[in-house]
Design an enzyme around this catalytic site. Structure first.
Site, mmCIF file in Angstrom:
data_model
loop_
_atom_site.group_PDB
_atom_site.id
_atom_site.type_symbol
_atom_site.label_atom_id
_atom_site.label_comp_id
_atom_site.label_asym_id
_atom_site.label_seq_id
_atom_site.Cartn_x
_atom_site.Cartn_y
_atom_site.Cartn_z
ATOM 1 N N GLY A 71 0.801 -1.222 0.000
ATOM 2 C CA GLY A 71 0.000 0.000 0.000
ATOM 3 C C GLY A 71 0.829 1.264 0.000
ATOM 4 O O GLY A 71 0.317 2.341 0.332
ATOM 5 N N SER A 72 2.094 1.178 -0.396
ATOM 6 C CA SER A 72 2.942 2.375 -0.320
ATOM 7 C C SER A 72 2.478 3.454 -1.303
ATOM 8 O O SER A 72 2.623 4.645 -1.024
ATOM 9 C CB SER A 72 4.406 2.007 -0.573
ATOM 10 N N ARG A 99 12.615 2.327 3.446
ATOM 11 C CA ARG A 99 12.879 3.730 3.131
ATOM 12 C C ARG A 99 11.683 4.439 2.495
ATOM 13 O O ARG A 99 11.673 5.661 2.333
ATOM 14 C CB ARG A 99 14.113 3.847 2.245
ATOM 15 N N THR A 102 8.190 5.163 3.069
ATOM 16 C CA THR A 102 7.378 6.217 3.670
ATOM 17 C C THR A 102 8.231 7.430 4.026
ATOM 18 O O THR A 102 7.849 8.566 3.758
ATOM 19 C CB THR A 102 6.662 5.688 4.928
ATOM 20 N N LYS A 154 7.618 7.458 10.141
ATOM 21 C CA LYS A 154 8.774 6.589 9.960
ATOM 22 C C LYS A 154 8.275 5.304 9.275
ATOM 23 O O LYS A 154 7.200 5.309 8.702
ATOM 24 C CB LYS A 154 9.400 6.286 11.320
ATOM 25 N N GLY A 211 7.620 -1.029 7.664
ATOM 26 C CA GLY A 211 7.929 -2.027 6.657
ATOM 27 C C GLY A 211 8.158 -3.352 7.334
ATOM 28 O O GLY A 211 7.209 -4.057 7.690
ATOM 29 N N GLU A 212 9.431 -3.645 7.550
ATOM 30 C CA GLU A 212 9.748 -4.928 8.167
ATOM 31 C C GLU A 212 10.009 -4.790 9.663
ATOM 32 O O GLU A 212 10.483 -5.731 10.303
ATOM 33 C CB GLU A 212 10.954 -5.553 7.460
#
Lengths: 755, 755
Positions: free
Chosen positions: B475-476, B515, B517, B703, B706-707
């Site tokens: 969904g980025s 990296r 967002t 921030k 992600g993972e």
């Protein structure tokens, strides 16, 4: 990188088209190459009668055919209109042979054809109107039920006092001309692939001169916002004024896609193409002019009756083009245009290549040739005496900041040996001159005339250049790349041009009114200057000179006068990205001519044709064309010459060959074998002269070389034929039959005054 | 437009993914959906033995098969390498079962398969090395002929004085852990469509985390300039660290395309996917730490042996990630990492989801849990005592401008009822905590960490937003649209995100190192601010206030404090274009963290797992996960929660289920039936807590998410299992077999000290 001139690095070099390898190897993608998952094939069911009532439509058999996923008739359109007078699918009446009545979408083309044939439509024929004369006659039956007469448009445009100026003239003369229907014969057939299977957004692949205008049309028809309509204009195989607007097949594919919940592709068959591709209709044009004894042209009046066919679309613009163009070439005191656009039960018309100007330029040019003859004046002298010059302002207020018309006339006359030949050629050989003018911009046709451009530079110093300007084969993308390359001192080959998708390409009205090189070219230059400024920042730090003292040239950047200190362009771009700042270079720019007139710049041309006529067969052989065109600056001389060649080809087609033979609303030669366009061996010897008047507003001085040369062409050829046979043929095209008729008529009139 | 918070209009609302309707209806295009004219299908012929010499390759029968258009072997590659140790197609030796030896392209897939089977390869087997222990042993035969040993990489990284700090510690403890090979199981199989049929440019469609990196790889291998390689990254069906680099199939398709002069598509079969998709290899990790009696953690040392498989690719980065991450979570005085990457004749490895951190976080987390137990300390108190805080600077110089770690720990503890449960649960029920940290940026992995963005605004106020950041399903793109929408006061639904094509998308390293967002988000914000300035100029004239006094909100623009004077955003944009100036609005921006550290911002998390163990079967049921993650600011809470859910799913898979069973270099469960990932009913009850520390550098304070959550997950689950059975299992995954073994071992050790 191609050969360079001394003053400029890229502009002025002979740059092969960037997409030539793709085109030559069949790798360029056109609409028909696009395949989507689950895609269906659509077929349109068209009226088989020219005029009449629809009694019944039976789609039941078609709907039952296995593989058919959607069938639509007027019931599915919600009364949707295409233009002011046309229902998307006919409801009660059909207006021409080919009118859209129903459509199907099926899993393959064969099934779609079978389904289309299974739709039974019962008609009750009504008496049709086929000629403008019949339809325009008083008391003629009214074709469109909601209108009061058969006039789709009527205009009476006056500039100066024409009546007074005629009264002041020493001589007044008028001539009537006819042009017959023509067809554009695009290399690529009309087609569309529409995906409207989800709400909120529609995607459409279709060739066009203007993705934006199709987007606007579709959005308006479907009640959507413009940005929700994505038009993908891949390559376009020819457009020639005929591919500007949304047409029924776009919306039909959309509605089929919506109904079937699958993407739908519709590609016209070769005979259908003659119906879908709105081309030139019949024109009846009377030109009347007043001159003084010394040859000074004072006033021109035009009387115009022209065939609309069944529906009007955007034919409204014809009178404006015609009336403005007529007064743009000569220093006249007054001008009047009276025109009527007449509905008939023929296929709907628009323009053939040349912005509709071929019939009128043919007529005006022949007429003025007769005027000059009447005065005993050499036609070249007549043109030189009356032609406009730099600094001239026309009756409608157009000002010429650059004008190479007289240069063009003088150079063609010299190069063709006019003085040696005119009046001194043996029988059945002839020479004739035509002059023309063309705007470099389409302001006023739309609300604004903006082109925007965007670019990004890769780490390797190569560029993607984004433009909404389509390239229909004329090489405009290569021209745009050259303007960007010149501005940044790189090579056109370093640039990939991105275009065609409205979601991606920046705003651009499109390739109309010869606005590309001038308007989009200025936008591209502005975007490049924006990027240059950013690159100059890095280079200026590296070279320790002011940004304004930098030279960008040959893929290098160096301080003015110190090319030995050059650093590779690629390195500057790379270092800008690979810096502490990490700056990625992108440039944006736009251009909108600061004028209320059609354009800020205008190009001019002269052409001299040399012909031989075979009195036995009537066949006209175009032996040689000497073509001069003031393009302001030739960004790419190779492409400029290509345009000259191509337009002579197209102009000679319209002047000597092309005609749709009509029989009760049916085009008899509705195929590319019987509809005759020039063949390669019929192309004359060409002598091209590029005239550069360096326009102050053009990018690097450039103006158009779009349809300028074709608007300068038909009268040159026709005048040469008149000169060869001593008789003026006033009907287009000048076919062998018409030549033989003219020779017989001349024989009959022997001793009397010609025409 | 979704529901809004008071302070911000768009950021913080629960926005469904913009492409959800396309995904849900199967309309999203993936590589395999692309069909090009004349396209061929490729198949790769792979080694059937783990290690040995190639005696002969006979392609004659394959070449003669009708429909075969190209066959290639190492002779066609010119010795082309993929990475430092791998030939594109094997020449003399093969190194694993699956190694690429030859390839074919044919008119359809069946013919390609038949042709591949007709290629006869004769091998002379050699003794293979399958375990890191064997391969790392002194005197082991050297696998790669040009190397001196079997170590693909060796690192000894020191931060502070570890020896001294160990000496100063009250207690020192070490534990050894094992993790077994895993496979990523992407929804979309690996594939590529390459068109290299013309010189000068290659086009490639392929899913990826980073089109730019594949572009660089292909360009380097083929000796081309980056911009001449066009990578089209359409949708990507999962990536999870495993889709960053160019792989052999990319180049094989390119060479087949070049040889056949046609586009070539290669899609991995489901079993081939286990070879192509470099996933997690075996790890042997020893963590040693020194603590003071009061629980203060002073020093950590890691000893690491890990399986490279046959080729190294980019596994070099693992030690950096691991060593930096280990010191990022705790306020320690020293840290040491010693690691060896060992070649074996297994499939080449890289990462499973979680950036390779699942094995190390599992190990570190279990180890520190044992350390806390040894001190008689509650693990939550241990984490709170040693966890980093805002303002902390790590041993490697990373500074935390925001840090919500303790908030996460406290909130998960409270919400899960930790105090009520820890140490008080009935037998075979357990609770465990895990903590994690993750960078929001990938600086240092590449030469720079720039993301750029570009946007254009249509006449209707809707936007196309250009980004090189791929959306692999997380969904980025929706997040990027929300950042642009917030900045311009419009809705995310008004935005179409354009991405994936390197010719079109602005520069972006890709979706790595969480990296997106932060970095791309900042670039998008900058591009939006650039556009806002241009729009504000028009609005400011209309409203007669300074641009700085304007509010952009709810698709309107109004003077601060005077929403009643609002004019629609759409009108301002429309009027800017339809003005005398004709200005078309485009915005450009970029961002590159001004730091030399991996990132400028870091996110933190804590998770508490609750499990039940069935002592009869050994089956672990993950009952509940309480997950807190400090995302700085949740741009889209819906997506943040989606990431939390998804990563718990993936983390529990790696912790409890996933394992490739190896047998002499052959993966025994090389299919998606026998390779077990969690099924829906195995997903635990989730309690998600979003912690917002509002990072000063993040776009709107955001921030990563992600993972981060997956790096916080395996030790929470493993610690809960330890807590449930009173025994620490030191091997991943914690399968029922290993649980039963542990229970038996515990029984055996009864009376002795655990582990």
């Amino acid at each position: 990188m191609a050969k360079k001139t001394d003053k400029l690095g890229v502009v002025g070099t002979r740059q092969p088209k960037l997409d030539a390898p793709l085109k030559a190897t069949g790798r360029s993608q056109f609409t028909d190459d696009v395949v989507l998952p689950g895609m269906l094939y659509g077929k349109i069911v068209r009226s088989t009668i020219p005029y009449g009532k629809i009694v019944s439509i039976d789609v039941s058999k078609a709907e039952k055919l296995p593989g058919v996923k959607a069938v639509i008739t007027h019931k599915d359109t919600g009364g949707m209109m295409v233009g002011p007078d046309q229902l998307l699918l006919c409801d009660k009446l059909v207006y021409y042979i080919g009118d859209e009545v129903a459509a199907v979408a099926a899993i393959d083309e064969d099934t779609a054809i079978e389904a289309a044939e299974l739709i039974k439509i019962e008609y009750e024929p009504m008496p049709p109107l086929f000629t403008i004369e019949e339809a325009a006659a008083e008391g003629a039956p009214v074709m469109h039920e909601y209108f009061e007469d058969n006039f789709a448009d009527e205009k009476d445009l006056n500039f100066g006092d024409a009546d007074k100026t005629f009264a002041e003239s020493d001589h007044v003369r008028s001539d009537e001309f006819i042009s017959n229907p023509t067809h554009n014969c695009f290399a690529e057939l009309h087609g569309v692939l529409a995906d409207y299977s989800l709400p909120g957004k529609i995607s459409m692949w279709t060739p066009s001169q203007s993705a934006i205008l199709i987007q606007k049309g579709v959005a308006q028809s479907l009640g959507m916002s413009e940005s929700d309509v994505r038009i993908n204009n891949l390559n376009t195989g020819g457009a020639f004024s005929g591919r500007g607007a949304m047409r029924p097949h776009h919306l039909i594919a959309a509605l089929l896609s919506r109904k079937a919940s699958r993407p739908v592709k519709i590609i016209a068959t070769s005979d259908e193409e003659f119906i879908v591709c709105r081309s030139g209709g019949r024109n009846r044009l009377t030109f009347k002019s007043g001159v003084m004894k010394d040859g000074t042209l004072k006033v021109i009046e035009v009387d115009h009756l022209y065939d609309c066919g069944a529906y009007v679309e955007t034919q409204f613009i014809m009178p404006i083009i015609l009336s403005v163009t007529t007064q743009m070439l000569y220093k006249i005191e007054a001008m009047r245009y009276k025109g009527k656009l007449v509905y008939t039960n023929n296929v709907p018309y628009f323009f053939h290549h040349g912005g509709g100007l071929v019939p009128s330029q043919f007529a005006l040019g022949q007429h003025l040739n007769l005027v000059a003859q009447g005065l005993g004046m050499d036609p070249v002298d007549f043109q030189l005496k009356n032609g406009v010059v730099k600094g001239h302002t026309t009756l409608s207020g157009i000002h010429y900041a650059s004008c190479g018309l007289k240069d063009c006339i003088k150079k063609t006359a010299r190069k063709s040996g006019w003085k040696r030949k005119y009046g001194k050629l043996p029988p059945y050989k002839g020479i004739g001159i035509g002059c023309g003018v063309m705007s470099s911009g389409g302001k006023g046709l739309y609300q604004h005339d903006t082109s925007a451009a965007f670019l990004k530079l890769g780490e390797d110093g190569k560029m993607s250049l984004f433009t909404g300007l389509p390239d229909m084969g004329q090489g405009s993308h290569t021209t745009m790349a050259m303007i960007a390359a010149e501005t940044l001192g790189i090579a056109a080959d370093d640039i990939t041009v991105i275009s065609g998708d409205t979601d991606i390409a920046p705003f651009d009205i499109g390739a109309f009114s010869q606005r590309g090189t001038f308007t989009t070219g200025n936008a591209v230059k502005n975007a490049s200057l924006d990027a240059k400024k950013q690159i100059a920042k890095t280079a200026s730090e590296k070279l320790n000179v002011k940004p304004s003292a930098l030279v960008f040239r040959d893929r290098k950047v160096y301080p003015k006068g110190a090319p030995d200190k050059a650093i590779p362009f690629e390195d500057v771009v790379f270092d800008t990205l690979h810096s502490q700042e990490g700056r990625f270079i992108m440039g944006r720019g736009f251009y909108n001519s600061p004028t209320t007139k059609p354009a800020l710049a205008y190009s001019f041309g002269a052409q001299i044709a040399e012909v031989e006529v075979d009195p036995e067969t009537g066949i006209v052989t175009l032996v040689k064309m000497t073509v001069a065109h003031d393009v302001g600056r030739a960004i790419n001389p190779l492409a400029v010459e290509g345009q000259m060649d191509g337009q002579v080809f197209s102009g000679m087609g319209q002047t000597l060959f092309e005609e749709c033979f009509m029989d009760n609303g049916q085009i008899l030669n509705q195929n590319r074998i019987d509809y005759k366009i020039p063949r390669p061996f019929e192309i004359p010897e060409m002598a091209n002269i590029i005239v550069e008047s360096i326009d102050p507003y053009g990018p690097y001085g450039a103006k158009e070389v779009g349809e300028g040369p074709i608007a300068t062409n038909p009268h040159a050829i026709a005048n040469a034929v008149s000169n060869a046979i001593g008789y003026t043929i006033k009907e287009l095209p000048i076919t062998p039959e018409r030549v033989l008729q003219a020779l017989r008529q001349k024989e009959k009139e022997k001793g009397g005054k010609s025409s």
